[in-house]
Design an enzyme around this catalytic site. Sequence first.
Site, PDB file in Angstrom:
ATOM      1  N   SER A 245       0.842  -1.249  -0.194  1.00 43.47           N
ATOM      2  CA  SER A 245       0.106   0.061  -0.047  1.00 43.47           C
ATOM      3  C   SER A 245       0.585   1.319   0.060  1.00 43.47           C
ATOM      4  O   SER A 245       2.124   1.025   0.188  1.00 43.47           O
ATOM      5  CB  SER A 245      -0.973   0.030   1.221  1.00 43.47           C
ATOM      6  N   LYS A 246       0.276   2.486  -0.027  1.00 45.39           N
ATOM      7  CA  LYS A 246       0.772   3.790  -0.140  1.00 45.39           C
ATOM      8  C   LYS A 246       2.048   3.725   0.839  1.00 45.39           C
ATOM      9  O   LYS A 246       2.878   4.700   0.484  1.00 45.39           O
ATOM     10  CB  LYS A 246       0.030   4.711   0.061  1.00 45.39           C
ATOM     11  N   ARG A 247       2.075   3.208   2.008  1.00 46.78           N
ATOM     12  CA  ARG A 247       3.083   3.478   2.927  1.00 46.78           C
ATOM     13  C   ARG A 247       4.175   2.732   2.787  1.00 46.78           C
ATOM     14  O   ARG A 247       5.306   2.967   3.292  1.00 46.78           O
ATOM     15  CB  ARG A 247       2.371   2.978   4.412  1.00 46.78           C
TER      16      ARG A 247
END
Length: 485
Positions: A245-247
């Site tokens: 995911s984006k993190r």
Amino acid sequence: MKNEIRVRMAPSPTGFFHVGSARTALYNWLFARHHKGKFILRVEDTDVARSSEKMIDVILDGLTWLGMNWDEGPYFQSKRLDIYQKYVQQLLDNDLAYYCYCDPEDLEKEKQAAYKSKEDWQYDRRCLKLSPAERAEKEKKKIPKVVRFFIPNQSVSFHDLIHHEIRREAKDIEDLIILRSNGVPTYNLACVVDDYEMGISHVIRAVDHITNTPKQILLFEALGLPKPEYAHLPLILGHDKSKLSKRHGAVSLMSYKEQGYLPGAMVNYLSLLGWSPGDDREMMNTQEIIESFDLNRINPANAVFDETKLEWMNGQYIYGMSNEMLLQQLWPFMIEYGLVKEQDNEKKKSWLLRVCQLVKLRLKTLTDINDVARYFFVEDYEYEEDGLNKHFNAATIRIVEDFLPKLEDIEEYIALSIEESVRNHAETNKLKARQIIHPLRLFITGRQGGPGLFETMVLIGKERCLSRTRRLINDFKKQQEEKTN
RNA sequence: GGCCCCAUCGUCUAGUGGUUAGGACAUCACUCUUUCAAGGUGGAGACACGGGUUCGAGUCCCGUUGGGGCCA
């Protein structure tokens, strides 16, 4: 027609294109192309408050970049509301669904309370048990109502093409909402209706949807519709092994394009994330992948996205390209970094191709051109600190200065004569050739490593080589004078 | 918490009852080289654990553990 393979990519327009979605899309597309079937695009935008054109373009651009052409669509669920409502009505008419007047906030509170005390919670069908009078009362008050699907008391099992037999008890599934109070269907209903209406033969999606599948199967059965085949793909994980995911940093497909990855390398790498052709082949072009692609060969275990390997593969693709192709791919980046101007493309073409040839082995991504080859183009390249420490001293400056006249005297400025001149000079002065080569490289390119120095010097040109070297010598002398003063 | 999915080198994977458990990336060493890469050669490195089934289990079954997902 009956046995035609039809698959779909069904993105929700979130404004970016996740590499995981790209992999799912790719597997669908590969499957379709392998079986000469159809790849259909369907935008699941009922959940999204406002899905702009731009958000959809991100998806279309991504697919196009990777070379995944689609045969139908994009269809938009937001434009098909009446179709879903028709099917919901059919379920209501057959008593396979019912209206629910419960306040969603109240239910949410109950649910949270249950979870807090570590209890499981399911909707208890209280609206199903409403008496006609109670129902009439709620209708009169115009209380907003949703439609819930009545989960029949049975166990559901289905054959997954990757995971084989999957079974779930109906008691573990709650009566899900299929139509919201505003007349918009929920994910599961819209998905089932569309998969049928669009003649989808195989639903290939990520495994995080696997818990939806039994619900959808029950919906197919309640509606009396034929079911598609299912294949649930493993997830792509980040380095900490949680869902990518984006993190985790760069997860948008287009960010890889911006970082200078080639679509062919991306397709190749992504195809191998969860699938293999069964032999030791890894470097495969898209056609070869299509030919070998088989759902049976998908590994059911989740896979960690390894950017290092992607980078390596990209480097292989760059090295394997013709100079013309490479230059074309490199062009927008070179413009961006101010290495070239538009008109150079014609004027300096053959020179540019020679630069490509010289540096292509050292590029892992297209953006590397700025680090690896900046000094070919402009004068503002930087000098490596470590290199200056080694060569920016009186003894070395002296050696280079002594050699300069020889360089100046070279008439035919080609690699062979430069090398000859360096080696001759070294010999007559009892030096090792590298004592001239290393500082010369640093002064002319700012770097300690790189392509063959003599070829490099040819491409940079005699005048620039001389002026760059002289600049360094003068800098050194100036520095000495300042010290003595 | 409930339900579901998964389990071979650090990572991606091959392996469908009998293999010295193979390959790739990364890593280390050597080699080549004016240098950095790339290349070549070699090394290290895995069947999560415990029970079964079987003459024989990485492979089949059960359990445990661990990881992940969904409900959120």
